[in-house]
Each structure stands twice: as structure tokens, then as C-alpha cells.
Write a protein that holds these residues in place. Structure first.
Motif, PDB file in Angstrom:
ATOM      1  N   GLN A 207       0.826  -1.211   0.000  1.00 10.71           N
ATOM      2  CA  GLN A 207       0.000   0.000   0.000  1.00 10.71           C
ATOM      3  C   GLN A 207       0.861   1.262   0.000  1.00 10.71           C
ATOM      4  OE1 GLN A 207      -3.576   0.556   0.402  1.00 10.71           O
ATOM      5  NE2 GLN A 207      -3.694  -1.537  -0.371  1.00 10.71           N
ATOM      6  N   ALA A 208       0.405   2.271  -0.737  1.00 10.23           N
ATOM      7  CA  ALA A 208       1.086   3.567  -0.724  1.00 10.23           C
ATOM      8  C   ALA A 208       0.710   4.311   0.552  1.00 10.23           C
ATOM      9  CB  ALA A 208       0.675   4.375  -1.954  1.00 10.23           C
ATOM     10  N   PRO A 209       1.585   5.254   1.008  1.00  9.19           N
ATOM     11  CA  PRO A 209       1.232   6.033   2.202  1.00  9.19           C
ATOM     12  C   PRO A 209      -0.026   6.877   1.970  1.00  9.19           C
ATOM     13  CG  PRO A 209       3.416   6.676   1.363  1.00  9.19           C
ATOM     14  CD  PRO A 209       2.908   5.597   0.477  1.00  9.19           C
ATOM     15  N   PHE A 210      -0.698   7.219   3.058  1.00  8.07           N
ATOM     16  CA  PHE A 210      -1.967   7.944   2.981  1.00  8.07           C
ATOM     17  C   PHE A 210      -1.832   9.262   2.219  1.00  8.07           C
ATOM     18  CE2 PHE A 210      -5.095  10.944   4.835  1.00  8.07           C
ATOM     19  CZ  PHE A 210      -6.247  10.290   4.425  1.00  8.07           C
ATOM     20  N   ARG A 211      -0.739  10.017   2.498  1.00  6.44           N
ATOM     21  CA  ARG A 211      -0.531  11.298   1.821  1.00  6.44           C
ATOM     22  C   ARG A 211      -0.528  11.145   0.307  1.00  6.44           C
ATOM     23  NH1 ARG A 211       3.691  11.549   4.959  1.00  6.44           N
ATOM     24  NH2 ARG A 211       5.001  11.197   3.142  1.00  6.44           N
ATOM     25  N   ALA A 212       0.149  10.105  -0.161  1.00  4.88           N
ATOM     26  CA  ALA A 212       0.238   9.868  -1.602  1.00  4.88           C
ATOM     27  C   ALA A 212      -1.151   9.560  -2.169  1.00  4.88           C
ATOM     28  CB  ALA A 212       1.194   8.726  -1.889  1.00  4.88           C
ATOM     29  N   LYS A 213      -1.954   8.839  -1.372  1.00  7.38           N
ATOM     30  CA  LYS A 213      -3.308   8.502  -1.841  1.00  7.38           C
ATOM     31  C   LYS A 213      -4.166   9.743  -1.980  1.00  7.38           C
ATOM     32  CE  LYS A 213      -3.587   3.732  -0.413  1.00  7.38           C
ATOM     33  NZ  LYS A 213      -4.372   2.684   0.208  1.00  7.38           N
ATOM     34  N   VAL A 214      -3.975  10.680  -1.040  1.00  9.82           N
ATOM     35  CA  VAL A 214      -4.729  11.943  -1.123  1.00  9.82           C
ATOM     36  C   VAL A 214      -4.366  12.662  -2.423  1.00  9.82           C
ATOM     37  CG1 VAL A 214      -5.079  14.217  -0.074  1.00  9.82           C
ATOM     38  CG2 VAL A 214      -4.946  12.177   1.380  1.00  9.82           C
ATOM     39  N   ILE A 215      -3.048  12.729  -2.715  1.00 14.74           N
ATOM     40  CA  ILE A 215      -2.598  13.397  -3.934  1.00 14.74           C
ATOM     41  C   ILE A 215      -3.186  12.722  -5.171  1.00 14.74           C
ATOM     42  CG2 ILE A 215      -0.579  13.956  -5.364  1.00 14.74           C
ATOM     43  CD1 ILE A 215       1.041  14.206  -2.788  1.00 14.74           C
ATOM     44  N   ALA A 216      -3.152  11.388  -5.191  1.00 13.64           N
ATOM     45  CA  ALA A 216      -3.648  10.643  -6.357  1.00 13.64           C
ATOM     46  C   ALA A 216      -5.144  10.876  -6.553  1.00 13.64           C
ATOM     47  CB  ALA A 216      -3.360   9.152  -6.180  1.00 13.64           C
ATOM     48  N   LEU A 217      -5.880  10.915  -5.444  1.00  9.82           N
ATOM     49  CA  LEU A 217      -7.329  11.131  -5.531  1.00  9.82           C
ATOM     50  C   LEU A 217      -7.624  12.540  -6.044  1.00  9.82           C
ATOM     51  CD1 LEU A 217     -10.043   9.735  -4.991  1.00  9.82           C
ATOM     52  CD2 LEU A 217     -10.063  10.849  -2.754  1.00  9.82           C
ATOM     53  N   ILE A 218      -6.878  13.535  -5.490  1.00  5.85           N
ATOM     54  CA  ILE A 218      -7.067  14.914  -5.967  1.00  5.85           C
ATOM     55  C   ILE A 218      -6.796  14.970  -7.471  1.00  5.85           C
ATOM     56  CG2 ILE A 218      -6.134  17.287  -5.879  1.00  5.85           C
ATOM     57  CD1 ILE A 218      -5.568  16.835  -2.890  1.00  5.85           C
ATOM     58  N   SER A 219      -5.725  14.326  -7.902  1.00  4.88           N
ATOM     59  CA  SER A 219      -5.363  14.331  -9.314  1.00  4.88           C
ATOM     60  C   SER A 219      -6.513  13.822 -10.184  1.00  4.88           C
ATOM     61  CB  SER A 219      -4.101  13.481  -9.503  1.00  4.88           C
ATOM     62  OG  SER A 219      -3.995  13.000 -10.815  1.00  4.88           O
ATOM     63  N   LEU A 220      -7.038  12.634  -9.858  1.00  9.97           N
ATOM     64  CA  LEU A 220      -8.102  12.062 -10.697  1.00  9.97           C
ATOM     65  C   LEU A 220      -9.365  12.910 -10.669  1.00  9.97           C
ATOM     66  CD1 LEU A 220      -7.873   8.184 -10.199  1.00  9.97           C
ATOM     67  CD2 LEU A 220      -7.147   9.562 -12.157  1.00  9.97           C
ATOM     68  N   VAL A 221      -9.743  13.367  -9.470  1.00 11.90           N
ATOM     69  CA  VAL A 221     -10.982  14.149  -9.356  1.00 11.90           C
ATOM     70  C   VAL A 221     -10.856  15.463 -10.133  1.00 11.90           C
ATOM     71  CG1 VAL A 221     -12.475  15.421  -7.754  1.00 11.90           C
ATOM     72  CG2 VAL A 221     -11.692  13.118  -7.166  1.00 11.90           C
ATOM     73  N   VAL A 222      -9.710  16.154  -9.950  1.00 10.54           N
ATOM     74  CA  VAL A 222      -9.531  17.436 -10.641  1.00 10.54           C
ATOM     75  C   VAL A 222      -9.558  17.242 -12.154  1.00 10.54           C
ATOM     76  CG1 VAL A 222      -7.925  19.343 -11.084  1.00 10.54           C
ATOM     77  CG2 VAL A 222      -8.346  18.594  -8.747  1.00 10.54           C
ATOM     78  N   TRP A 223      -8.879  16.206 -12.652  1.00 13.48           N
ATOM     79  CA  TRP A 223      -8.851  16.004 -14.115  1.00 13.48           C
ATOM     80  C   TRP A 223     -10.225  15.620 -14.656  1.00 13.48           C
ATOM     81  CZ3 TRP A 223      -5.608  18.281 -17.078  1.00 13.48           C
ATOM     82  CH2 TRP A 223      -4.311  18.557 -16.624  1.00 13.48           C
ATOM     83  N   VAL A 224     -10.994  14.866 -13.879  1.00 18.55           N
ATOM     84  CA  VAL A 224     -12.366  14.558 -14.328  1.00 18.55           C
ATOM     85  C   VAL A 224     -13.153  15.859 -14.465  1.00 18.55           C
ATOM     86  CG1 VAL A 224     -14.573  13.543 -13.626  1.00 18.55           C
ATOM     87  CG2 VAL A 224     -12.495  12.173 -13.524  1.00 18.55           C
ATOM     88  N   PHE A 225     -12.979  16.768 -13.501  1.00 16.42           N
ATOM     89  CA  PHE A 225     -13.696  18.047 -13.588  1.00 16.42           C
ATOM     90  C   PHE A 225     -13.180  18.902 -14.753  1.00 16.42           C
ATOM     91  CE2 PHE A 225     -15.466  17.009  -9.459  1.00 16.42           C
ATOM     92  CZ  PHE A 225     -16.755  17.477  -9.615  1.00 16.42           C
ATOM     93  N   VAL A 226     -11.878  18.778 -15.047  1.00 17.96           N
ATOM     94  CA  VAL A 226     -11.339  19.501 -16.213  1.00 17.96           C
ATOM     95  C   VAL A 226     -12.035  19.012 -17.491  1.00 17.96           C
ATOM     96  CG1 VAL A 226      -9.284  19.844 -17.672  1.00 17.96           C
ATOM     97  CG2 VAL A 226      -9.099  20.035 -15.185  1.00 17.96           C
TER      98      VAL A 226
END
Lengths: 164, 150
Positions: free
Chosen positions: A131-150
């Protein structure tokens, strides 16, 4: 607002002429913009999907090879996006949807820098399945969500402009 | 023709033509679904073609669940958009090419995965992956150009 001189300048470039006079230029750029979007999102699905644990057995270090793919795809979309802007600068710059889209891309950019400078070194040492660390997961989730909104706001630009 | 008109005049067709935000909402769903399906198709075929060889192909399998979600979104949103002007889409060459390319691309994706699983010669895997990728790209390009080649 001070964007009018910029729009005026874009309107007077030779490339504005190319975009409006050659009728297939706009659809060509749109098609390339779609292909760039697909390649960018696909590359992000590999990196972010691995970090979020959707595909935990992918080798994290090898996933990072998709980062240059994402950057090239983004470059394609930056250039094709600039082509649209040259074609119709006043309507794009005044369009609230366009302003939101640029703001979201800026957020995605800052998030990507946070990923690269804050997490990358630690992440490449992950064992397969780990498993990746929690911080990295937050970044990855922000990335996907932001790009979907883009993508969403990008598709809505013809409707958010007010003058069709 | 009767069936086409029945579909076009049905509740979905009326919704998509008459609701103010119906069309844009279904349209952006179609764009997000496209990015999801095509994103997975593209990276998987790149891997089969030799990019990032350290990634095991079976480990991609979980990403396929995401691709199926995207495909489902696009099947539903596509059927709604189709109801918008069924009788003209059906006879539009660009639309026919798009649907054909996607069906073929789907079959080829399955063949690519099968070839990898059964350890078929690398040349066969790569050939299938190239054709598969091309089919899906044709699907996207024709989809975008439907608006221009009506």
C-alpha cells in the motif's frame, strides 16, 4: 479586466487567420485534443490507480514511466488548446467555464509538483502489492478528481459562454 | 424505420431534445466515460507493445473494472444521445464507422488479452495490439467528427 489587449493581440496573429480561414483546422485540433486527453487520463489512471490501490500489483517504479507520457499528452493539449484560443480569443477568455478550467488545471499542476517533490522518491521504493502512504493517496485522488472536472468543464465550454 | 422513429419519439429522445441541461450533461458523461475506457485501452496496448515491460499484464486486470465502468457510462449516455436524432444517426456514415470501429476494437481487446494469457508469439500480440489501438482511435476520431460530417 485587462485580458482584452491580450485577446486583441491573439486575434491579430497570423495563426488566428489559419484557424478561422481553413475550415478543417478547428475539427483537426479538437480531434487531437481528444486524443491527448485520452492519453493523459490513461497515464494518470496507471499512476494514480496504483497509488490508490485499484491495481496494487502494478510495479510502482515502472508505473512512473507513464509520467513522461502524461506530460507529452498534456503538451499536445496545451498546444491544441492554444489553437482554440487563437481562433476565438474574446469568447474563450470571457467564458467563466474557461476560467474555471484554467484554474483547475493550475490546481492539478500544483498537485503534480507536490507529488513529484514530496512523494515520488518514497513511492518508487514500494514493493509490488504494498500500500502507498496515505498522503500519496490523497494526492492521487485529488489528481483524478480534478482532471475529471477539467474534462467535464471542458466539454461544457460551448454552453457556459453565454453567446453560444 | 418504424422502430427508429419509435425510439426517437420515446421519452429519452424527448428528454434529450427538450431539456435545457439534459444534452450537455449527457455529453460530458460521454466525454468522461470515453477518457476512462480509452485511457485503459491505450495504456494496456502500449504495455503489450513493449512500453514499461516491468508491469505485469495480469496486474492491469483491476484497471479493466474501471474501463468497464467507463464503457457502461458511455453505453447508457450513447443510447440517450442516439435517441436525440436516431433516424439521421443511423444513416450517417461517420456514425456507422464509429460503431463498427468500437465493436471491432472491443473484440480485439479481448483477443489481445487472450494472446498474452496464452503466451502467443510476441509478434502476434503486438500486431493485435496495434490493430486494436487503431480501431479505438478511429472510434474517437469519427465520434468527434460526427458533429462536422453530418
Amino acid at each position: 479586466m485587462s485580458w482584452e489587449p491580450f485577446a486583441e493581440w491573439l486575434q491579430n496573429t497570423w495563426f488566428h487567420g489559419v484557424m478561422v480561414d481553413i475550415y478543417w483546422m478547428f475539427p483537426l485540433m479538437e480531434t487531437l485534443h481528444f486524443l491527448g486527453l485520452i492519453w493523459l487520463f490513461g497515464a494518470l489512471l496507471v499512476v494514480d490507480g496504483r497509488i490508490l490501490g485499484i491495481a496494487p500489483n502494478l510495479n510502482m517504479k515502472a508505473c512512473m514511466k507513464f509520467i513522461p507520457v502524461a506530460i507529452i499528452a498534456f503538451g499536445v493539449n496545451l498546444l491544441t488548446g492554444l489553437a482554440f484560443l487563437h481562433a476565438d480569443p474574446f469568447n474563450y477568455l470571457a467564458n467563466p467555464g474557461f476560467q474555471w478550467k484554467m484554474g483547475l488545471i493550475a490546481i492539478a499542476g500544483v498537485n503534480a509538483l507536490w507529488f513529484w517533490f514530496g512523494e515520488h522518491k518514497e513511492l518508487v521504493q514500494l514493493a509490488d502489492g504494498q500500500q502507498a502512504p496515505f498522503r500519496a493517496k490523497v494526492i492521487a485522488l485529488i489528481s483524478l478528481v480534478v482532471w475529471v472536472f477539467v474534462i467535464i468543464i471542458g466539454r461544457l465550454l460551448p454552453y457556459t459562454g453565454g453567446n453560444g | 424505420m418504424d422502430a427508429l422513429l419509435w425510439y426517437e419519439e420515446g421519452p429519452m429522445g424527448i428528454f434529450i431534445r427538450e431539456s435545457l441541461w439534459g444534452y450537455p450533461i449527457v455529453l460530458f458523461c460521454h466525454a468522461v466515460g470515453m477518457a476512462t475506457v480509452m485511457g485503459v485501452v491505450v495504456v494496456l496496448n502500449m504495455r503489450v507493445l513493449g512500453f514499461a515491460k516491468e508491469l505485469s499484464v495480469p496486474a492491469f486486470a483491476r484497471l479493466f473494472n474501471i474501463a468497464w465502468l467507463g464503457f457502461f457510462i458511455n453505453l447508457v449516455s450513447g443510447l440517450i444521445l442516439f435517441a436525440g436524432s436516431t433516424s439521421s444517426y443511423v444513416f450517417q456514415g461517420t456514425f456507422q464507422l464509429k460503431i463498427g470501429a468500437i465493436v471491432l476494437g472491443g473484440i480485439l481487446m479481448k483477443l489481445v488479452m487472450g494472446a498474452v494469457r496464452d503466451n502467443k508469439p510476441v509478434a502476434v500480440q503486438k500486431l493485435l495490439a496495434v490493430v486494436c489501438l487503431l480501431c479505438w482511435i478511429v472510434g474517437v476520431v469519427t465520434g468527434r467528427l460526427m458533429a462536422y460530417l453530418a
